[in-house]
Design an enzyme around this catalytic site. Structure first.
Site, PDB file in Angstrom:
ATOM      1  N   LYS A 194      42.628 -38.667 -71.171  1.00  0.00           N
ATOM      2  CA  LYS A 194      44.071 -38.495 -70.911  1.00  0.00           C
ATOM      3  C   LYS A 194      44.846 -39.789 -71.245  1.00  0.00           C
ATOM      4  O   LYS A 194      45.857 -39.761 -71.954  1.00  0.00           O
ATOM      5  CB  LYS A 194      44.283 -38.109 -69.448  1.00  0.00           C
ATOM      6  N   LYS A 233      64.033 -39.019 -73.890  1.00  0.00           N
ATOM      7  CA  LYS A 233      63.947 -38.267 -75.149  1.00  0.00           C
ATOM      8  C   LYS A 233      64.911 -37.095 -75.109  1.00  0.00           C
ATOM      9  O   LYS A 233      65.618 -36.914 -74.120  1.00  0.00           O
ATOM     10  CB  LYS A 233      62.518 -37.821 -75.435  1.00  0.00           C
ATOM     11  N   GLY A 285      59.760 -44.322 -74.115  1.00  0.00           N
ATOM     12  CA  GLY A 285      60.004 -44.189 -72.684  1.00  0.00           C
ATOM     13  C   GLY A 285      59.237 -43.039 -72.073  1.00  0.00           C
ATOM     14  O   GLY A 285      58.285 -42.520 -72.655  1.00  0.00           O
ATOM     15  N   ARG A 345      48.652 -32.318 -69.329  1.00  0.00           N
ATOM     16  CA  ARG A 345      48.913 -32.836 -70.675  1.00  0.00           C
ATOM     17  C   ARG A 345      50.074 -32.073 -71.322  1.00  0.00           C
ATOM     18  O   ARG A 345      50.095 -31.853 -72.532  1.00  0.00           O
ATOM     19  CB  ARG A 345      47.644 -32.705 -71.531  1.00  0.00           C
ATOM     20  N   HIS A 394      51.660 -37.777 -98.600  1.00  0.00           N
ATOM     21  CA  HIS A 394      50.214 -37.967 -98.808  1.00  0.00           C
ATOM     22  C   HIS A 394      49.487 -36.993 -97.868  1.00  0.00           C
ATOM     23  O   HIS A 394      49.874 -36.868 -96.700  1.00  0.00           O
ATOM     24  CB  HIS A 394      49.838 -39.421 -98.486  1.00  0.00           C
ATOM     25  N   LYS A 427      67.838 -42.634 -84.042  1.00  0.00           N
ATOM     26  CA  LYS A 427      66.866 -41.536 -84.020  1.00  0.00           C
ATOM     27  C   LYS A 427      66.764 -40.797 -85.360  1.00  0.00           C
ATOM     28  O   LYS A 427      65.966 -39.860 -85.501  1.00  0.00           O
ATOM     29  CB  LYS A 427      67.231 -40.521 -82.911  1.00  0.00           C
ATOM     30  N   ARG A 462      49.250 -42.017 -79.225  1.00  0.00           N
ATOM     31  CA  ARG A 462      50.620 -41.714 -79.682  1.00  0.00           C
ATOM     32  C   ARG A 462      51.498 -42.968 -79.619  1.00  0.00           C
ATOM     33  O   ARG A 462      52.289 -43.225 -80.519  1.00  0.00           O
ATOM     34  CB  ARG A 462      51.202 -40.588 -78.818  1.00  0.00           C
ATOM     35  N   ILE A 473      55.707 -32.161 -62.695  1.00  0.00           N
ATOM     36  CA  ILE A 473      54.460 -31.413 -62.906  1.00  0.00           C
ATOM     37  C   ILE A 473      54.170 -30.496 -61.719  1.00  0.00           C
ATOM     38  O   ILE A 473      53.796 -29.329 -61.894  1.00  0.00           O
ATOM     39  CB  ILE A 473      53.273 -32.387 -63.123  1.00  0.00           C
ATOM     40  N   CYS A 506      54.748 -41.455 -69.379  1.00  0.00           N
ATOM     41  CA  CYS A 506      53.400 -41.239 -69.907  1.00  0.00           C
ATOM     42  C   CYS A 506      53.062 -42.318 -70.922  1.00  0.00           C
ATOM     43  O   CYS A 506      52.300 -43.236 -70.645  1.00  0.00           O
ATOM     44  CB  CYS A 506      53.334 -39.865 -70.540  1.00  0.00           C
ATOM     45  N   ARG A 511      46.875 -37.090 -96.157  1.00  0.00           N
ATOM     46  CA  ARG A 511      46.220 -37.580 -94.937  1.00  0.00           C
ATOM     47  C   ARG A 511      47.076 -38.595 -94.177  1.00  0.00           C
ATOM     48  O   ARG A 511      46.563 -39.355 -93.363  1.00  0.00           O
ATOM     49  CB  ARG A 511      44.848 -38.197 -95.285  1.00  0.00           C
TER      50      ARG A 511
HETATM   51  N1  SAJ Z   1      58.928 -41.083 -79.599  1.00  0.00           N
HETATM   52  C1  SAJ Z   1      59.293 -41.842 -80.712  1.00  0.00           C
HETATM   53  N2  SAJ Z   1      58.936 -41.388 -81.949  1.00  0.00           N
HETATM   54  C2  SAJ Z   1      58.228 -40.244 -82.125  1.00  0.00           C
HETATM   55  C3  SAJ Z   1      57.839 -39.487 -80.993  1.00  0.00           C
HETATM   56  C4  SAJ Z   1      58.204 -39.936 -79.725  1.00  0.00           C
HETATM   57  O1  SAJ Z   1      59.932 -42.893 -80.587  1.00  0.00           O
HETATM   58  O2  SAJ Z   1      57.967 -39.888 -83.275  1.00  0.00           O
HETATM   59  C5  SAJ Z   1      59.304 -41.551 -78.233  1.00  0.00           C
HETATM   60  C6  SAJ Z   1      60.225 -40.582 -77.499  1.00  0.00           C
HETATM   61  O3  SAJ Z   1      61.557 -40.737 -77.888  1.00  0.00           O
HETATM   62  C7  SAJ Z   1      59.953 -40.968 -76.064  1.00  0.00           C
HETATM   63  C8  SAJ Z   1      58.472 -41.355 -76.078  1.00  0.00           C
HETATM   64  O4  SAJ Z   1      58.149 -41.609 -77.431  1.00  0.00           O
HETATM   65  O5  SAJ Z   1      60.727 -42.096 -75.683  1.00  0.00           O
HETATM   66  C9  SAJ Z   1      57.546 -40.306 -75.508  1.00  0.00           C
HETATM   67  O6  SAJ Z   1      57.927 -39.019 -75.934  1.00  0.00           O
HETATM   68  P1  SAJ Z   1      56.914 -37.910 -76.458  1.00  0.00           P
HETATM   69  O7  SAJ Z   1      57.731 -36.732 -76.845  1.00  0.00           O
HETATM   70  O8  SAJ Z   1      56.006 -38.472 -77.481  1.00  0.00           O
HETATM   71  O9  SAJ Z   1      55.951 -37.597 -75.229  1.00  0.00           O
HETATM   72  P2  SAJ Z   1      56.163 -37.275 -73.668  1.00  0.00           P
HETATM   73  O10 SAJ Z   1      56.129 -38.571 -72.914  1.00  0.00           O
HETATM   74  O11 SAJ Z   1      57.302 -36.378 -73.443  1.00  0.00           O
HETATM   75  O12 SAJ Z   1      54.818 -36.441 -73.385  1.00  0.00           O
HETATM   76  C10 SAJ Z   1      53.563 -37.026 -73.665  1.00  0.00           C
HETATM   77  C11 SAJ Z   1      52.702 -36.037 -74.470  1.00  0.00           C
HETATM   78  N3  SAJ Z   1      51.515 -36.701 -74.950  1.00  0.00           N
HETATM   79  C12 SAJ Z   1      51.117 -36.650 -76.250  1.00  0.00           C
HETATM   80  O13 SAJ Z   1      51.746 -36.072 -77.107  1.00  0.00           O
HETATM   81  C13 SAJ Z   1      49.834 -37.348 -76.592  1.00  0.00           C
HETATM   82  C14 SAJ Z   1      52.353 -34.850 -73.573  1.00  0.00           C
HETATM   83  O14 SAJ Z   1      51.471 -33.951 -74.226  1.00  0.00           O
HETATM   84  C15 SAJ Z   1      51.686 -35.355 -72.278  1.00  0.00           C
HETATM   85  O15 SAJ Z   1      51.344 -34.281 -71.410  1.00  0.00           O
HETATM   86  C16 SAJ Z   1      52.676 -36.262 -71.575  1.00  0.00           C
HETATM   87  O16 SAJ Z   1      52.931 -37.374 -72.442  1.00  0.00           O
HETATM   88  C17 SAJ Z   1      52.070 -36.711 -70.251  1.00  0.00           C
HETATM   89  O17 SAJ Z   1      52.486 -36.174 -69.208  1.00  0.00           O
HETATM   90  O18 SAJ Z   1      51.165 -37.534 -70.247  1.00  0.00           O
END
Ligand code: SAJ
Length: 408
Positions: free
Chosen positions: A204, A314, A255, A152, A242, A394, A211, A11, A258, A244
């Site tokens: 935050k 990821k 992982g 974020r 669906h 995946k 998520r 960051i 965050c 909604r």
């Molecule tokens: N993942 C899944 N399934 C999904 C989506 C993600 O298993 O459908 C996993 C990914 O493989 C990974 C983990 O979740 O291991 C996190 O990945 P991510 O792409 O969801 O998020 P980050 O950690 O790269 O970034 C997040 C984001 N937060 C949200 O979407 C609420 C980003 O906007 C934030 O700024 C960031 O955390 C942060 O710095 O806090």
């Protein structure tokens, strides 16, 4: 304007170069000497689209400098890591943030703005960070202005999102929020939302927790569907029709620095109330073991040779922090499997090329959906393998005539 950005990581670096590109004199501060040295030469130390060019350009034109000590500045942005503590609920470890705040005390002047971007547990700014300045004789809101402005941004899109996302500015006082907003207005084109420090902290942490919980429910669905012999991905595809419902995608776990951490910060502050949040963490943490069980069901007990694709948390990043792929590989190796690893985003002399890793393998195990893996020639891969079996955690590998493909 002069800015000092504390912490040259995922960051801090993009934030520093962005301000530097907008005419601000930026000093990046970093304790790791090798990082200071490389950045000072204009060399990128993180992988992120567009960052190499931005660093090289701002170092060359002198707007961005990197040092191991802070300098006098109008604003200080703190972007240092906040790991969790090794305690019962994994509470937020403020050690690096507090250290950064203390290190700028000798340089701070009347009217300086201090902004904490690092993710911190709700109430940290008021209870732990403001007192550092107050104890040094600085009245927050009058002598200096303190705010929590959580980053974020989405890894892989950081430079774009730093500018275009809306920005939450949580001031210790309204004047603090205003002073921090004046700094971000130089770079942010999204909406600037003024609030209190503790609302900014909680929103935050809660965004990432939300998520994490949504991923936990699909990971749990994957386990239920395996038990009942139902195709998880097809269930999600149809349920998402669906109007909604918008289910996420299951995987080998959650992982990064965050989602896999911030929920604990809330739990540690209110463990009796945060039940669902803790359960979601447990479910997501259980996924690497579930992947190993599936591997055993597919190819039997060790010894066997596995080609593992991806170690990062990821796709298309080089970040392995809290990576569930690393955990899966660790568990498989512990159980006696011979694991050959391929990850084109991670520089490791032991890692192999895509087809090289598949040599004589009994199973190809997809743990990350990197673009390079989406372009694999499956005929060529199958030719290298001993048993033509692929397990895709995946859900991105298309059905193939050459391999028996399994997913959740
Ligand atoms: N993942 C899944 N399934 C999904 C989506 C993600 O298993 O459908 C996993 C990914 O493989 C990974 C983990 O979740 O291991 C996190 O990945 P991510 O792409 O969801 O998020 P980050 O950690 O790269 O970034 C997040 C984001 N937060 C949200 O979407 C609420 C980003 O906007 C934030 O700024 C960031 O955390 C942060 O710095 O806090």
């Amino acid at each position: 304007m002069k800015l000092c950005v504390m912490g040259m990581g995922y960051i801090g670096i993009p934030t520093a170069v962005l301000f530097a590109q907008r005419g601000v004199q930026v000093t990046g501060v970093e304790p790791r000497e090798d990082v200071v040295e490389r950045l000072s030469k204009g060399i990128a130390t993180i992988e992120e689209p567009g960052i190499e060019e931005a660093i090289a350009q701002t170092i060359k034109d002198g707007s961005f400098k990197v040092s191991s000590t802070p300098v006098e500045a109008d604003g200080y942005i703190i972007a240092v890591p906040t790991p969790f503590c090794d305690d019962e609920y994994k509470s937020c470890d403020l050690h690096f943030v507090e250290q950064a705040c203390r290190s700028i005390l000798p340089y701070i002047k009347q009217g300086s703005v201090v902004i904490v971007e690092s993710t911190i547990a709700p109430t940290s700014t008021d209870l732990h960070i403001a007192p550092i300045f107050e104890q040094a004789g600085l009245k927050v809101g009058e002598d200096i202005f303190l705010a929590h402005c959580p980053e974020r941004v989405f890894p892989g899109k950081i430079l774009y999102e730093l500018v275009h996302n809306n920005r939450v500015i949580g001031g210790v006082t309204p004047k603090c929020a205003e002073a921090a907003a004046a700094i971000y207005r130089r770079v942010v084109e999204g909406e600037i939302i003024l609030t209190t420090a503790k609302i900014a902290e909680m929103s935050k942490c809660m965004e990432n927790t939300y998520r994490d919980i949504n991923i936990a429910i699909v990971n749990e669905l994957a386990k239920i569907c395996y038990e009942l012999d139902i195709d998880t991905l097809e269930v999600i595809r149809i349920a998402n029709m669906h109007p909604r419902v918008n289910m996420l995608t299951p995987g080998p776990g959650v992982g990064g620095h965050c989602l896999a951490i911030d929920p604990y910060f809330i739990c540690a502050k209110a463990p009796k109330q945060a039940k669902l949040i803790q359960l979601a963490r447990e479910i997501n943490n259980s996924m690497p073991a579930f992947v190993c069980q599936r591997v055993k069901d597919l190819i039997g007990e060790a010894p066997a040779k596995i080609a593992a694709y991806g170690v990062t948390f990821k796709a298309n990043v080089d970040d392995v922090r809290e990576s569930p792929a690393v955990e899966v590989i660790h568990l498989l190796s512990e159980q006696g499997y011979e694991v050959h690893i391929c990850d084109p985003h991670v520089n490791n002399p032991d890692f192999l090329g895509i087809y090289e890793a598949a040599e004589d393998a009994d199973l190809a195990l997809m743990l990350v959906d990197h673009t390079e893996f989406q372009q694999i020639d499956y005929k060529k891969l199958a030719e290298k393998m001993h048993r033509k079996v692929l397990f895709d955690t995946k859900g991105f590998v298309p059905q193939s005539d050459f391999l028996k493909i399994y997913h959740y």
